[in-house]
Enzyme design. Structure first.
Site, PDB file in Angstrom:
ATOM      1  N   LYS A 187       0.860  -1.196   0.000  1.00 16.71           N
ATOM      2  CA  LYS A 187       0.000   0.000   0.000  1.00 16.71           C
ATOM      3  C   LYS A 187       0.887   1.234   0.000  1.00 16.71           C
ATOM      4  O   LYS A 187       1.463   1.599   1.005  1.00 16.71           O
ATOM      5  CB  LYS A 187      -0.923   0.025   1.221  1.00 16.71           C
ATOM      6  CG  LYS A 187      -2.168   0.721   0.858  1.00 16.71           C
ATOM      7  CD  LYS A 187      -2.735   1.863   1.557  1.00 16.71           C
ATOM      8  CE  LYS A 187      -2.213   3.011   2.203  1.00 16.71           C
ATOM      9  NZ  LYS A 187      -1.996   4.201   1.398  1.00 16.71           N
ATOM     10  N   GLU A 263       9.383   1.383  10.920  1.00 16.56           N
ATOM     11  CA  GLU A 263      10.451   2.364  10.672  1.00 16.56           C
ATOM     12  C   GLU A 263       9.775   3.724  10.771  1.00 16.56           C
ATOM     13  O   GLU A 263       9.010   4.105   9.876  1.00 16.56           O
ATOM     14  CB  GLU A 263      11.024   2.211   9.259  1.00 16.56           C
ATOM     15  CG  GLU A 263      11.589   0.849   8.935  1.00 16.56           C
ATOM     16  CD  GLU A 263      12.934   0.610   9.579  1.00 16.56           C
ATOM     17  OE1 GLU A 263      13.629   1.589   9.887  1.00 16.56           O
ATOM     18  OE2 GLU A 263      13.263  -0.561   9.795  1.00 16.56           O
ATOM     19  N   CYS A 298      13.504  10.988   6.616  1.00 14.65           N
ATOM     20  CA  CYS A 298      13.359  10.511   7.998  1.00 14.65           C
ATOM     21  C   CYS A 298      14.621  10.743   8.807  1.00 14.65           C
ATOM     22  O   CYS A 298      14.555  11.038   9.994  1.00 14.65           O
ATOM     23  CB  CYS A 298      12.984   9.041   8.017  1.00 14.65           C
ATOM     24  SG  CYS A 298      14.156   8.001   7.160  1.00 14.65           S
ATOM     25  N   GLU A 397       8.925  16.066  15.317  1.00 13.09           N
ATOM     26  CA  GLU A 397       9.393  15.969  13.935  1.00 13.09           C
ATOM     27  C   GLU A 397       8.583  16.922  13.057  1.00 13.09           C
ATOM     28  O   GLU A 397       7.355  16.872  13.058  1.00 13.09           O
ATOM     29  CB  GLU A 397       9.223  14.530  13.440  1.00 13.09           C
ATOM     30  CG  GLU A 397       9.786  14.311  12.062  1.00 13.09           C
ATOM     31  CD  GLU A 397       9.539  12.893  11.546  1.00 13.09           C
ATOM     32  OE1 GLU A 397       8.415  12.381  11.707  1.00 13.09           O
ATOM     33  OE2 GLU A 397      10.482  12.312  10.980  1.00 13.09           O
TER      34      GLU A 397
HETATM   35  P1  NAD Z   1       2.115   8.418   7.509  1.00  8.89           P
HETATM   36  O1  NAD Z   1       2.363   7.613   8.721  1.00  8.89           O
HETATM   37  O2  NAD Z   1       1.096   9.462   7.529  1.00  8.89           O
HETATM   38  O3  NAD Z   1       1.720   7.462   6.286  1.00  8.89           O
HETATM   39  C1  NAD Z   1       2.516   6.353   5.935  1.00  8.89           C
HETATM   40  C2  NAD Z   1       1.642   5.313   5.270  1.00  8.89           C
HETATM   41  O4  NAD Z   1       0.672   4.860   6.213  1.00  8.89           O
HETATM   42  C3  NAD Z   1       0.868   5.827   4.064  1.00  8.89           C
HETATM   43  O5  NAD Z   1       0.850   4.823   3.070  1.00  8.89           O
HETATM   44  C4  NAD Z   1      -0.524   6.038   4.629  1.00  8.89           C
HETATM   45  O6  NAD Z   1      -1.551   5.924   3.670  1.00  8.89           O
HETATM   46  C5  NAD Z   1      -0.609   4.907   5.624  1.00  8.89           C
HETATM   47  N1  NAD Z   1      -1.624   5.115   6.684  1.00  8.89           N
HETATM   48  C6  NAD Z   1      -2.104   6.302   7.156  1.00  8.89           C
HETATM   49  N2  NAD Z   1      -3.044   6.064   8.104  1.00  8.89           N
HETATM   50  C7  NAD Z   1      -3.137   4.714   8.239  1.00  8.89           C
HETATM   51  C8  NAD Z   1      -3.917   3.861   9.059  1.00  8.89           C
HETATM   52  N3  NAD Z   1      -4.816   4.338   9.933  1.00  8.89           N
HETATM   53  N4  NAD Z   1      -3.744   2.526   8.939  1.00  8.89           N
HETATM   54  C9  NAD Z   1      -2.835   2.020   8.079  1.00  8.89           C
HETATM   55  N5  NAD Z   1      -2.087   2.776   7.254  1.00  8.89           N
HETATM   56  C10 NAD Z   1      -2.230   4.108   7.338  1.00  8.89           C
HETATM   57  O7  NAD Z   1       3.556   8.975   7.083  1.00  8.89           O
HETATM   58  P2  NAD Z   1       3.921   9.953   5.876  1.00  8.89           P
HETATM   59  O8  NAD Z   1       3.381  11.299   6.209  1.00  8.89           O
HETATM   60  O9  NAD Z   1       3.553   9.320   4.573  1.00  8.89           O
HETATM   61  O10 NAD Z   1       5.504   9.945   5.977  1.00  8.89           O
HETATM   62  C11 NAD Z   1       6.195  10.736   6.870  1.00  8.89           C
HETATM   63  C12 NAD Z   1       6.620   9.944   8.081  1.00  8.89           C
HETATM   64  O11 NAD Z   1       7.355   8.786   7.700  1.00  8.89           O
HETATM   65  C13 NAD Z   1       7.575  10.733   8.951  1.00  8.89           C
HETATM   66  O12 NAD Z   1       7.267  10.528  10.294  1.00  8.89           O
HETATM   67  C14 NAD Z   1       8.934  10.136   8.610  1.00  8.89           C
HETATM   68  O13 NAD Z   1       9.929  10.305   9.572  1.00  8.89           O
HETATM   69  C15 NAD Z   1       8.578   8.706   8.420  1.00  8.89           C
HETATM   70  N6  NAD Z   1       9.627   8.024   7.657  1.00  8.89           N
HETATM   71  C16 NAD Z   1      10.437   7.128   8.306  1.00  8.89           C
HETATM   72  C17 NAD Z   1      11.463   6.480   7.610  1.00  8.89           C
HETATM   73  C18 NAD Z   1      12.380   5.484   8.302  1.00  8.89           C
HETATM   74  O14 NAD Z   1      13.083   4.740   7.622  1.00  8.89           O
HETATM   75  N7  NAD Z   1      12.404   5.420   9.603  1.00  8.89           N
HETATM   76  C19 NAD Z   1      11.641   6.744   6.246  1.00  8.89           C
HETATM   77  C20 NAD Z   1      10.800   7.674   5.629  1.00  8.89           C
HETATM   78  C21 NAD Z   1       9.778   8.294   6.341  1.00  8.89           C
END
Ligand code: NAD
Length: 493
Positions: A187, A263, A298, A397
């Site tokens: 997804k 992650e 991230c 963040e």
């Molecule tokens: P997000 O958590 O909003 O979304 C990530 C994914 O989760 C998307 O595909 C989204 O559709 C899905 N999602 C959202 N709500 C959900 C739910 N209720 N149930 C299941 N899935 C759901 O994150 P984002 O805004 O897309 O990305 C930014 C975040 O990702 C930041 O916190 C960043 O630090 C983190 N990040 C971490 C790493 C790492 O390797 N640690 C790498 C990149 C980004």
């Protein structure tokens, strides 16, 4: 190359569908989501808005493919051949994939070219090459027993990924999962689905059997939740925010106790001592370590801790570099920081900045929306000095181009401030003192501590966080462990 990019930038992108059991199909409800371009805020295309029934169909297709053995029981050498072919196809289409991804998520193309398709191709190649070198074990058990420890694919892996580096982060999960023989349901994020859908089509072309790699696009709280709650998913591998990570653990508890690997985010400290070997270089790397991809990274070094005697001068150096970075058109090869992915993310970054100045931080550069005439979502690289560890901008963040500079008095204070966070993803220390460097590596609680650089990495090393930055690791041979179960055969002789 710029000519080729410009020729692709305006091409219409047809509406995209789900990929289930090797077939492209709309959501059963017919619902779609509009995708807006971060470059100009205008309509780019639509993606299918998967409902629970679509997600369940994808999971069932993955389960059926797994149980059939067509991929799960294929010789590792065969899976290797197919995944190497996929890597070749990704490389063949690298420019197209990069441009498609940039139009969707706004990352500057110079970075996307390196970090997206090329990195995805390397990742598929890495795990393809690794998988026929994985051995089981013969346990040193009693002499009238032959005890074998097999490593078996876990079954159905669900991967949920964010929008900042969809191909790179997607490949970090899909490549080891597929190499190990699992079936996958992916997804992507609402705002970065297009290039991942294309990779799944390339996987079919490379010879990954239908049903082994499925993609469901749509809203996190609907399609993502359905994946989290599915009884057919054995492992859920996630990259994204801590809030969603918490929900996934709940979904697991409410359904089949699927294993959940997270992650998550970071608030990574970049610690500069006055004895850093090259303060000019340290300033440049500090700026690029936060402002590339407009801070939507991230591991971004979003907290800059500087030894007090040089703090003001160093912050001024970083601010000067930030002010001259080329921010703008993500499809221009000379752009150094592209667009913010969404209007909401832009407002969030602006909000953090204005609240920080109200709390007493000093704005050295940036702090505002720029290039508004393009209709796109751009923000000037922002440096805030005199930030205190208790301020919101030092604790949460932002995931945008906002750097918080904080002075510290000595090594003990640097460690205290660095670790005064719920996160533990990345970090760096700049010093010429070898003993201090080693002490800092041991003392800073983070998945990685860089020394005299920031953000360096390759596939040979694991990436993962401690504390609320998550559990489990992407990359390196260790990532395979997430997608392989241990099974014992105890044979009485
Ligand atoms: P997000 O958590 O909003 O979304 C990530 C994914 O989760 C998307 O595909 C989204 O559709 C899905 N999602 C959202 N709500 C959900 C739910 N209720 N149930 C299941 N899935 C759901 O994150 P984002 O805004 O897309 O990305 C930014 C975040 O990702 C930041 O916190 C960043 O630090 C983190 N990040 C971490 C790493 C790492 O390797 N640690 C790498 C990149 C980004």
């Amino acid at each position: 190359m710029q000519d080729q990019i410009d020729a692709m930038r305006a091409k219409e992108i047809s509406p995209r569908e789900l990929l289930i059991a090797g077939q492209l199909r709309p959501a059963r409800s017919g619902a779609v989501l509009e995708v807006l371009s971060p470059l100009n805020g205008k309509h780019l295309t639509t993606i299918a808005d998967a409902g629970k029934e679509d997600v369940e169909a994808a999971c069932l297709s993955a389960r059926a493919a797994f149980d059939s053995g067509v991929w799960s029981r294929a010789a590792p050498a065969h899976r290797k051949k197919v995944l190497l072919q996929l890597a070749d196809l990704i490389e063949r289409d690298a420019l197209k994939l990069a441009v498609l991804g940039v139009r969707d998520n706004g990352t500057e193309i110079s970075m996307a070219l390196k970090a997206e398709p090329m990195s995805a191709a390397s990742t598929f190649r890495y795990y393809a090459e690794l998988i026929d070198k994985v051995y089981g074990e013969i346990a040193p058990s009693q002499s009238d027993v032959l005890a074998l420890v097999h490593k078996q694919a876990v079954g159905v892996v669900a991967a949920i990924v964010p929008w900042n580096f969809p191909l790179m982060i997607g490949a970090w999960k899909i490549a080891p999962a597929l190499a190990a023989g699992n079936s996958v349901v992916l997804k992507p994020a609402e705002a970065a689905s297009l290039s991942l859908l294309r990779i799944a089509e390339l996987a079919l072309e490379a010879g990954v059997p239908p049903g082994v790699f499925n993609v469901v696009t749509g809203r996190g709280p609907v399609a993502g939740e359905a994946l989290g709650l599915s009884m057919h998913v054995d492992v859920l591998a996630f990259t994204g925010s801590g809030g969603v990570g918490r929900k996934l653990l709940e979904y697991s508890a409410r359904s089949n106790l699927k294993r959940v690997y997270l992650e998550l985010g970071g608030k990574s400290p970049n610690i500069v001592f006055a004895d850093a070997p090259d303060l000019e270089k340290a300033a440049k790397v500090a700026a690029y370590g936060i402002f590339r991809n407009s801070g939507q990274v991230c591991i971004a070094g979003s907290r800059l801790l500087v030894e007090a005697p040089i703090a003001d001068e160093f912050a001024a150096k970083v601010a000067k570099i930030a002010a001259t970075m080329k921010v703008g058109d993500p499809l221009d090869l000379t752009t150094e920081a592209g667009a913010i992915n969404s209007e909401a993310q832009l407002s969030r970054s602006l909000g953090f900045t204005s609240r920080a100045t109200t709390e007493g931080a000093e704005l050295l550069t940036g702090g505002s929306r720029i290039l508004q005439e393009t209709g796109g979502w751009f923000m000037a690289p922002t440096v805030l000095s005199k930030v205190r560890p208790d301020m919101e901008v030092a604790r949460n963040e932002v995931f945008g181009p906002v750097l918080a500079v904080m002075p510290f008095d000595d090594e003990a204070a640097a460690i205290r401030i660095a670790n005064d966070t719920e996160f533990g993803l990345a970090s760096a220390v700049w010093t010429s003192n070898l003993s201090r460097a080693h002490r800092m590596v041991q003392a800073v609680r983070a998945g990685v501590v860089h020394v005299n650089t920031y953000g360096g990495s390759d596939l040979t090393v694991p990436l993962g966080g401690v504390k609320q930055s998550g559990n489990g690791h992407d990359k390196s041979p260790h990532a395979l462990d997430k997608y392989l179960d241990l099974k014992t055969a105890w044979i009485q002789l």
